[in-house]
Design a protein around this motif. Structure first.
Motif: not given
Length: 261
Positions: A175-176, A135-136, A138-143, A69, A29
């Protein structure tokens, strides 16, 4: 709640561990940390090296995501309280018959809204989707799940269980970016693996030790927070220093020597 009693070296441990994890997670990340050594800091800060060494980070500015998160790998804390009452954690249904500190079938992502006052508010993932977009969110969850998996695997190699953690992100050009502290004893629940026994609350390397003390003394969680006795301060410091040394493989003094350079 902030207690009026300071714990020596606590800030340095949190800074050192965050720097350690930001470096290890760089391939997983993007993060906001730029520098920690005094020689790398702006002149006005570097001039106060003796005071600030090991306690300061130079970071990129981001637009902070207004949610924490949280990833939970074990049933503990507020999650255990909710599970006993509802059979869920943050609304996520879990199998019946689990005991306190039980390892969950798989880590779960349970975001919380950051409030300006009072405690953070646990919210369903759907709230994240509604407010940040699918989209964001889901990306925060996956990261978050990937960071937890990395941290848990490394901690296990050092004889420590990572029960849960809370992460914070900011945005840079959409971008996160991982920000604040990461996988420290203040943002995570760490247990010594050799003293872990499902069905009870394991001893911890984190601030749960202080929580347990003030609960036992009858504090109602209303301000002002009580002062901590010397014995609790010393024991808390010892736990933080041990967590740092076991996770990083070096004493805090080694980190301090680099930070002063």
């Amino acid at each position: 709640m902030v207690h009026p009693t300071t714990v020596p070296d606590k800030g340095r441990v949190l800074t050192a561990l965050s720097a350690f994890w930001f470096d290890r997670l760089a391939d997983t990340v993007e993060h906001h940390l730029l520098a920690t050594r005094c020689s790398q800091l702006p002149p006005g800060v570097a001039a106060r090296a003796d005071e600030l060494a090991g306690r300061v980070m130079l970071c990129r500015r981001t637009d902070v995501v207004p949610f924490e998160c949280v990833v939970r790998g074990h049933l503990a804390g507020s999650g255990w309280v909710e599970y006993r009452r509802e059979g869920t954690v943050c609304g996520i249904a879990l199998p019946g018959g689990l005991v306190e500190a039980a390892r969950l079938p798989e880590p779960i992502f349970t975001p919380a809204r950051k409030n300006d006052t009072g405690h953070d508010e646990n919210v369903p993932f759907t709230v994240l989707v509604d407010e940040l977009g699918g989209e964001l969110a889901g990306l925060l969850r996956d990261l978050s799940l990937a960071i937890f998996a990395h941290g848990a695997a490394h901690a296990a190699e050092r004889g420590i269980l990572l029960a849960d953690t809370k992460l914070e992100f900011g945005l840079v050009d959409g971008r996160p970016v991982l920000i604040d502290e990461v996988l420290t004893p203040d943002s995570s629940r760490y247990w010594p693996a050799d003293r872990y026994a499902p069905g009870s609350s394991p001893p911890s390397f984190d601030k749960q030790y202080v929580r347990d003390h003030v609960i036992a003394m009858g504090w109602d969680r209303e301000p002002p927070a009580p002062a901590l006795p010397d014995a609790v301060v010393a024991a808390t410091r010892t736990r933080y220093l041990e967590a740092h040394e076991r996770l990083t493989g070096e004493p805090l003094s080694a980190w301090m020597e680099r930070a002063r350079s």
